[in-house]
Design a protein around this motif. Sequence first.
Motif, mmCIF file in Angstrom:
data_model
loop_
_atom_site.group_PDB
_atom_site.id
_atom_site.type_symbol
_atom_site.label_atom_id
_atom_site.label_comp_id
_atom_site.label_asym_id
_atom_site.label_seq_id
_atom_site.Cartn_x
_atom_site.Cartn_y
_atom_site.Cartn_z
ATOM 1 N N UNK A 27 0.835 -1.202 0.000
ATOM 2 C CA UNK A 27 0.000 0.000 0.000
ATOM 3 C C UNK A 27 0.868 1.249 0.000
ATOM 4 N N UNK A 28 2.001 1.204 0.677
ATOM 5 C CA UNK A 28 2.908 2.352 0.676
ATOM 6 C C UNK A 28 3.477 2.568 -0.718
ATOM 7 N N UNK A 29 3.803 1.487 -1.412
ATOM 8 C CA UNK A 29 4.345 1.590 -2.762
ATOM 9 C C UNK A 29 3.279 2.119 -3.718
ATOM 10 N N UNK A 34 1.623 10.441 -3.215
ATOM 11 C CA UNK A 34 0.713 10.848 -2.140
ATOM 12 C C UNK A 34 1.474 11.597 -1.051
ATOM 13 N N UNK A 35 0.762 11.937 -0.029
ATOM 14 C CA UNK A 35 1.278 12.714 1.085
ATOM 15 C C UNK A 35 2.552 12.097 1.669
ATOM 16 N N UNK A 36 3.668 12.829 1.688
ATOM 17 C CA UNK A 36 4.928 12.291 2.238
ATOM 18 C C UNK A 36 4.823 11.939 3.720
ATOM 19 N N UNK A 37 4.010 12.691 4.475
ATOM 20 C CA UNK A 37 3.838 12.373 5.894
ATOM 21 C C UNK A 37 3.155 11.027 6.064
ATOM 22 N N UNK A 40 5.668 8.300 5.274
ATOM 23 C CA UNK A 40 6.609 8.146 6.396
ATOM 24 C C UNK A 40 5.937 7.394 7.548
ATOM 25 N N UNK A 41 4.690 7.737 7.831
ATOM 26 C CA UNK A 41 3.945 7.065 8.895
ATOM 27 C C UNK A 41 3.841 5.569 8.602
ATOM 28 N N UNK A 42 3.499 5.223 7.368
ATOM 29 C CA UNK A 42 3.370 3.811 6.988
ATOM 30 C C UNK A 42 4.713 3.103 7.113
#
Length: 116
Positions: A27-29, A34-37, A40-42
């Motif tokens: 999902x991160x890939x 999308x939102x960089x924050x 980073x959280x993921x």
Amino acid sequence: RRGAAREGRGAAGPRRTGSTGIGMDASAAGLGAADPQLQRFIEVETQKQRFQQLVHQMTELCWEKCMDKPGPKLDSRAETCFVNCVERFIDTSQFILNRLEQTQKSKSAFSESLSD
């Protein structure tokens, strides 16, 4: 001294079972731009999950290996066994990570040499 405590024992490495956080990685890939924050959280949550899995694997492995009969107090033999088991688990995990990193680097270098 650490090496002497390990003689005659096989190294036990991490085994991969159950969910590995791959879903989060995918999902991160898929987020792309999308939102960089959020990305980073993921990443941080995925790292936490992987760490928790390693701790769980190490606990399970060392408990099975070192705990003969649970009691109100940990005897010195079991304590020594737990210390050796944890050290061996960490050393083995680090060795595997380093080896994978070396393999990845050599594959990258090989690919680059082919494209030249």
